[in-house]
Write a protein that holds these residues in place. Structure first.
Motif, mmCIF file in Angstrom:
data_model
loop_
_atom_site.group_PDB
_atom_site.id
_atom_site.type_symbol
_atom_site.label_atom_id
_atom_site.label_comp_id
_atom_site.label_asym_id
_atom_site.label_seq_id
_atom_site.Cartn_x
_atom_site.Cartn_y
_atom_site.Cartn_z
ATOM 1 N N GLY A 163 19.661 -17.954 7.473
ATOM 2 C CA GLY A 163 19.080 -18.157 8.730
ATOM 3 C C GLY A 163 18.908 -16.548 9.263
ATOM 4 N N ALA A 164 19.177 -16.524 10.583
ATOM 5 C CA ALA A 164 18.894 -14.983 10.947
ATOM 6 C C ALA A 164 20.127 -14.059 10.288
ATOM 7 C CB ALA A 164 19.374 -15.300 12.803
ATOM 8 N N GLY A 165 19.366 -12.960 10.304
ATOM 9 C CA GLY A 165 20.282 -11.938 9.576
ATOM 10 C C GLY A 165 20.275 -12.084 8.019
ATOM 11 N N GLY A 166 19.703 -13.305 7.499
ATOM 12 C CA GLY A 166 19.581 -13.103 5.894
ATOM 13 C C GLY A 166 18.366 -12.584 5.315
ATOM 14 N N ARG A 167 18.303 -12.684 4.216
ATOM 15 C CA ARG A 167 16.795 -11.868 3.347
ATOM 16 C C ARG A 167 16.899 -12.873 2.167
ATOM 17 N NH1 ARG A 167 16.248 -6.411 4.407
ATOM 18 N NH2 ARG A 167 17.809 -5.678 6.037
ATOM 19 N N ALA A 168 15.564 -12.873 1.918
ATOM 20 C CA ALA A 168 14.794 -13.666 0.803
ATOM 21 C C ALA A 168 14.590 -12.547 -0.270
ATOM 22 C CB ALA A 168 13.560 -14.260 1.269
ATOM 23 N N THR A 169 15.063 -12.507 -1.457
ATOM 24 C CA THR A 169 14.736 -11.605 -2.475
ATOM 25 C C THR A 169 13.631 -12.002 -3.428
ATOM 26 O OG1 THR A 169 16.457 -12.427 -3.903
ATOM 27 C CG2 THR A 169 17.144 -10.740 -2.328
ATOM 28 N N THR A 214 0.883 -1.264 0.074
ATOM 29 C CA THR A 214 -0.023 -0.045 0.052
ATOM 30 C C THR A 214 0.936 1.125 -0.048
ATOM 31 O OG1 THR A 214 -1.795 -1.105 1.289
ATOM 32 C CG2 THR A 214 -2.121 1.278 1.299
ATOM 33 N N GLY A 215 0.661 2.027 -1.014
ATOM 34 C CA GLY A 215 1.306 3.383 -0.807
ATOM 35 C C GLY A 215 2.613 3.304 -1.569
ATOM 36 N N TRP A 216 3.170 1.975 -2.106
ATOM 37 C CA TRP A 216 4.270 1.923 -2.933
ATOM 38 C C TRP A 216 4.240 2.648 -4.140
ATOM 39 C CZ3 TRP A 216 7.583 -3.008 -2.522
ATOM 40 C CH2 TRP A 216 7.873 -3.499 -1.194
ATOM 41 N N GLN A 217 5.242 3.305 -4.761
ATOM 42 C CA GLN A 217 5.403 4.034 -6.003
ATOM 43 C C GLN A 217 5.910 2.915 -7.187
ATOM 44 O OE1 GLN A 217 4.437 7.279 -6.287
ATOM 45 N NE2 GLN A 217 3.926 7.164 -4.199
ATOM 46 N N PRO A 218 5.583 3.151 -8.302
ATOM 47 C CA PRO A 218 5.652 2.255 -9.333
ATOM 48 C C PRO A 218 7.091 1.853 -9.202
ATOM 49 C CG PRO A 218 4.303 3.705 -10.114
ATOM 50 C CD PRO A 218 4.677 4.386 -9.022
ATOM 51 N N GLU A 219 8.171 2.618 -9.228
ATOM 52 C CA GLU A 219 9.585 2.335 -9.148
ATOM 53 C C GLU A 219 10.091 1.281 -8.151
ATOM 54 O OE1 GLU A 219 8.901 6.572 -7.672
ATOM 55 O OE2 GLU A 219 8.487 5.540 -9.419
ATOM 56 N N GLN A 220 9.192 1.781 -6.814
ATOM 57 C CA GLN A 220 9.411 0.760 -5.836
ATOM 58 C C GLN A 220 9.155 -0.709 -6.075
ATOM 59 O OE1 GLN A 220 7.256 3.454 -2.868
ATOM 60 N NE2 GLN A 220 9.188 3.218 -1.729
ATOM 61 N N LEU A 221 7.797 -0.711 -6.798
ATOM 62 C CA LEU A 221 7.416 -2.121 -7.050
ATOM 63 C C LEU A 221 8.275 -2.683 -8.142
ATOM 64 C CD1 LEU A 221 3.486 -1.200 -7.054
ATOM 65 C CD2 LEU A 221 4.590 -2.848 -5.501
ATOM 66 N N ASP A 222 8.613 -1.942 -9.104
ATOM 67 C CA ASP A 222 9.524 -2.559 -10.155
ATOM 68 C C ASP A 222 11.047 -3.106 -9.693
ATOM 69 O OD1 ASP A 222 7.750 -2.087 -11.800
ATOM 70 O OD2 ASP A 222 8.644 -0.199 -12.611
ATOM 71 N N ALA A 223 11.370 -2.590 -8.442
ATOM 72 C CA ALA A 223 12.507 -3.025 -7.959
ATOM 73 C C ALA A 223 12.682 -4.100 -7.081
ATOM 74 C CB ALA A 223 13.161 -1.680 -6.891
ATOM 75 N N GLY A 224 11.399 -4.613 -6.657
ATOM 76 C CA GLY A 224 11.424 -5.876 -6.005
ATOM 77 C C GLY A 224 11.832 -5.651 -4.528
ATOM 78 N N VAL A 225 12.088 -6.855 -3.617
ATOM 79 C CA VAL A 225 12.292 -6.453 -2.437
ATOM 80 C C VAL A 225 13.263 -7.676 -2.011
ATOM 81 C CG1 VAL A 225 10.207 -5.409 -1.713
ATOM 82 C CG2 VAL A 225 10.335 -8.014 -1.763
ATOM 83 N N ALA A 226 14.220 -7.131 -0.539
ATOM 84 C CA ALA A 226 14.853 -8.321 0.058
ATOM 85 C C ALA A 226 14.408 -8.098 1.386
ATOM 86 C CB ALA A 226 16.507 -7.707 -0.061
ATOM 87 N N LEU A 227 13.712 -9.204 1.653
ATOM 88 C CA LEU A 227 12.881 -9.107 3.059
ATOM 89 C C LEU A 227 13.770 -9.914 4.086
ATOM 90 C CD1 LEU A 227 9.399 -9.910 1.475
ATOM 91 C CD2 LEU A 227 10.241 -7.782 2.447
#
Length: 90
Positions: free
Chosen positions: A66-72, A45-58
């Protein structure tokens, strides 16, 4: 993670507390597909198109690192409602 864990995560929103795990009215979500967060919803919610296009590292403890890692996750071409897993990073 076994199949029981996977079923528990389905329909839940990434980052929400366990008492209110589901989607909320008026919010916009994408589904995370594959990887350690498969089946979770991500509130965009509220993300701009360029933010959506960039994807995420969660951040997640469930991935390869494990702890400290991110899933992209990257947006799926032709389906803006889904982000596909592209790997894990430290």
């Amino acid at each position: 993670m076994d199949s029981d864990d996977e079923q528990l995560l389905r329909g839940r929103v990434y980052g929400q507390d366990h008492e209110h795990p589901g989607p909320r009215p008026g919010q916009r979500y994408v589904e995370l597909v594959g990887g350690p967060l498969d089946g979770l919803l991500l509130d965009v919610t509220g993300w701009q198109p360029e933010q959506l296009d960039a994807g995420v590292a969660l951040p997640t403890e469930l991935g390869r690192f494990g702890a400290g890692g991110r899933a992209t996750y990257d947006p799926r071409a032709g389906d803006p409602r889904r982000f596909d897993w592209s790997g894990d990073v430290p």
